[in-house]
Design an enzyme around this catalytic site. Structure first.
Site, PDB file in Angstrom:
ATOM      1  N   GLY A  19       1.252   0.975  -5.002  1.00 44.57           N
ATOM      2  CA  GLY A  19       0.569   1.407  -3.790  1.00 44.57           C
ATOM      3  C   GLY A  19       0.597   2.908  -3.647  1.00 44.57           C
ATOM      4  O   GLY A  19       1.163   3.628  -4.486  1.00 44.57           O
ATOM      5  N   GLY A  21       0.228   6.234  -0.427  1.00 47.63           N
ATOM      6  CA  GLY A  21       0.159   6.587   0.989  1.00 47.63           C
ATOM      7  C   GLY A  21       0.383   8.061   1.177  1.00 47.63           C
ATOM      8  O   GLY A  21       0.452   8.839   0.216  1.00 47.63           O
ATOM      9  N   GLY A  22       0.519   8.461   2.429  1.00 49.08           N
ATOM     10  CA  GLY A  22       0.699   9.864   2.739  1.00 49.08           C
ATOM     11  C   GLY A  22       1.988  10.431   2.184  1.00 49.08           C
ATOM     12  O   GLY A  22       2.126  11.640   2.015  1.00 49.08           O
ATOM     13  N   MET A  23       2.963   9.551   1.878  1.00 48.65           N
ATOM     14  CA  MET A  23       4.241  10.020   1.371  1.00 48.65           C
ATOM     15  C   MET A  23       4.373   9.826  -0.125  1.00 48.65           C
ATOM     16  O   MET A  23       5.479   9.860  -0.655  1.00 48.65           O
ATOM     17  CB  MET A  23       5.373   9.293   2.103  1.00 48.65           C
ATOM     18  CG  MET A  23       5.623   9.841   3.494  1.00 48.65           C
ATOM     19  SD  MET A  23       5.721  11.623   3.535  1.00 48.65           S
ATOM     20  CE  MET A  23       6.951  11.936   2.300  1.00 48.65           C
ATOM     21  N   VAL A  26       3.594   4.862  -5.302  1.00 48.09           N
ATOM     22  CA  VAL A  26       4.731   4.019  -5.665  1.00 48.09           C
ATOM     23  C   VAL A  26       4.368   3.202  -6.903  1.00 48.09           C
ATOM     24  O   VAL A  26       3.283   2.619  -6.982  1.00 48.09           O
ATOM     25  CB  VAL A  26       5.118   3.071  -4.514  1.00 48.09           C
ATOM     26  CG1 VAL A  26       6.336   2.229  -4.911  1.00 48.09           C
ATOM     27  CG2 VAL A  26       5.415   3.860  -3.245  1.00 48.09           C
ATOM     28  N   LYS A  41       8.968   6.094  -6.360  1.00 49.36           N
ATOM     29  CA  LYS A  41       8.066   6.794  -5.456  1.00 49.36           C
ATOM     30  C   LYS A  41       7.974   8.250  -5.883  1.00 49.36           C
ATOM     31  O   LYS A  41       8.988   8.951  -5.982  1.00 49.36           O
ATOM     32  CB  LYS A  41       8.541   6.704  -4.005  1.00 49.36           C
ATOM     33  CG  LYS A  41       7.757   7.613  -3.062  1.00 49.36           C
ATOM     34  CD  LYS A  41       8.017   7.285  -1.602  1.00 49.36           C
ATOM     35  CE  LYS A  41       7.253   6.066  -1.160  1.00 49.36           C
ATOM     36  NZ  LYS A  41       7.295   5.895   0.309  1.00 49.36           N
ATOM     37  N   ASP A 134      10.635   6.639   9.959  1.00 50.10           N
ATOM     38  CA  ASP A 134       9.304   6.118   9.639  1.00 50.10           C
ATOM     39  C   ASP A 134       9.336   4.600   9.581  1.00 50.10           C
ATOM     40  O   ASP A 134       8.730   3.977   8.711  1.00 50.10           O
ATOM     41  CB  ASP A 134       8.782   6.694   8.327  1.00 50.10           C
ATOM     42  CG  ASP A 134       7.271   6.479   8.158  1.00 50.10           C
ATOM     43  OD1 ASP A 134       6.576   6.280   9.182  1.00 50.10           O
ATOM     44  OD2 ASP A 134       6.788   6.497   7.012  1.00 50.10           O
TER      45      ASP A 134
END
Length: 275
Positions: A19, A21-23, A26, A41, A134
Site C-alpha cells: 500500500g 499513503g502520505g507517510m 509499504v 515502510k 495517528d
C-alpha cells in the site's frame, strides 16, 4: 523512489507492494536471516533531509522497539535504501478495521471488544511515554482469531515538549478524511496526522499529549458504532475548523448503546477533557 520489488533493503528481500499513503509506501519482504515475512515502510524524504529529525527519530525508534504488547505491531529496526530510510515492521495479516467499517456499523459487543484491545495497546504505549498521534481505523488490523493489532507506532513521538507539535500549512495533497498528511512546522520538522482523527489541540497546533490518542480512540469507537466518522469536511481546512467546534451527531449512535459508552464518548469529546 524507484521500483524496489525484487531488491534488498539490508537483508530483507522486497516481494510485493502492500500500500501507499502520505507517510510512505509499504512493502512485503522476506527476512533472509530469520526466514520470516515482514513489512517495510519507506519513509518520506523529509527524514533524510532533516538531520535533527533523523537523529530524534532514531532515539524514539529505540523506545518504540521496547514496546512489547499483544495488541501492538512490533518494530524490528531501521534500514537505509538509496538515500531513503525504512522502518522494518511486523507483518500483520488480516482485515483493516477501516475495511470492516466500510461494510457497515459493527455490532455493539464486537465494537467494544475491538475497542478494548485498542485501548489496551494505547495504555501500554502511554506507560512508556509514547504517543501514537495517528490512530485511525486504517491503522488497526483485525486478525482471523479476532486479535487486534495497532499499527504504525513507527511514526509515534515521545510525550515530551517538542516544537514538532507546531502546526503550519498543509504540505501533502490528500483526502482530508482518509490519508495521513504532513503539516509543515512553523519552527522545526513536520507534524503528521490524519485530519478526521486529530484532536482539537493537534488541529490548533498546540503541544500534544496522550489525550490526543484518547480523542482519536473516541473517533474510532464512534465510527465503529455508526459507520461514519464523527467529523467530516470537504477540505482539510474545513475539517480542521470543525474539530472541537461542533459536537458529533450523538443521535446517530445505535439506540441500544450502553449509557456508559455514550457518556465516555461525550467526555472524550470535551475540549478540556482530563486524561
Amino acid at each position: 523512489m524507484s521500483e524496489i520489488i525484487g531488491k534488498r533493503v539490508g537483508h530483507y528481500e522486497i516481494t510485493a507492494k502492500l500500500g501507499q499513503g502520505g507517510m510512505g509506501d509499504v512493502y512485503r519482504a522476506v527476512d533472509t536471516r530469520l526466514d520470516r515475512e515482514v513489512a517495510i515502510k519507506v519513509l518520506p524524504s523529509v527524514f533524510a533531509e532533516d538531520q535533527d529529525r533523523l537523529a530524534r527519530f532514531g532515539r524514539e525508534a529505540k523506545v518504540l522497539a521496547s514496546l512489547d504488547h499483544a495488541n501492538i505491531a512490533s518494530i524490528f529496526g531501521v534500514e537505509a535504501f538509496e538515500g531513503q530510510h525504512c522502518l522494518i515492521l511486523q507483518l500483520v495479516e488480516g482485515e483493516a478495521l477501516s475495511d470492516r467499517i466500510a461494510r457497515g456499523p459493527l455490532e455493539i459487543d464486537v465494537a467494544l471488544a475491538i475497542g478494548k484491545q485498542i485501548a489496551d495497546a494505547l495504555c501500554a504505549a502511554h506507560e512508556r511515554g509514547v504517543i501514537h498521534r495517528d490512530l485511525k481505523p486504517a491503522n488497526v488490523m483485525i486478525a482471523d482469531d479476532r486479535t487486534v493489532k495497532v499499527l504504525d507506532f513507527g511514526l509515534a513521538k515521545l510525550s515530551v515538549a517538542d516544537p514538532e507539535s507546531k502546526l503550519g500549512q498543509v504540505m501533502a495533497s490528500t483526502d482530508s478524511n482518509v490519508s495521513t498528511v504532513a503539516l509543515e512546522s512553523t519552527e522545526h520538522g513536520m507534524l503528521f496526522g490524519t485530519p478526521a482523527y486529530m484532536s482539537p489541540e493537534q488541529a490548533r497546533g498546540l503541544m500534544i499529549d496522550r489525550r490526543t490518542d484518547v480523542w482519536a480512540f473516541g473517533c474510532c469507537l464512534f465510527e465503529m458504532l455508526v459507520g461514519k466518522k464523527p467529523f467530516e469536511g470537504q477540505t482539510t481546512t474545513d475539517l480542521l475548523a470543525e474539530v472541537g467546534r461542533i459536537e458529533p451527531d450523538w443521535a446517530s449512535l445505535p439506540e441500544d448503546t450502553p449509557p456508559a459508552v455514550l457518556l465516555s464518548l461525550i467526555h472524550i469529546s470535551e475540549p478540556t477533557r482530563p486524561y
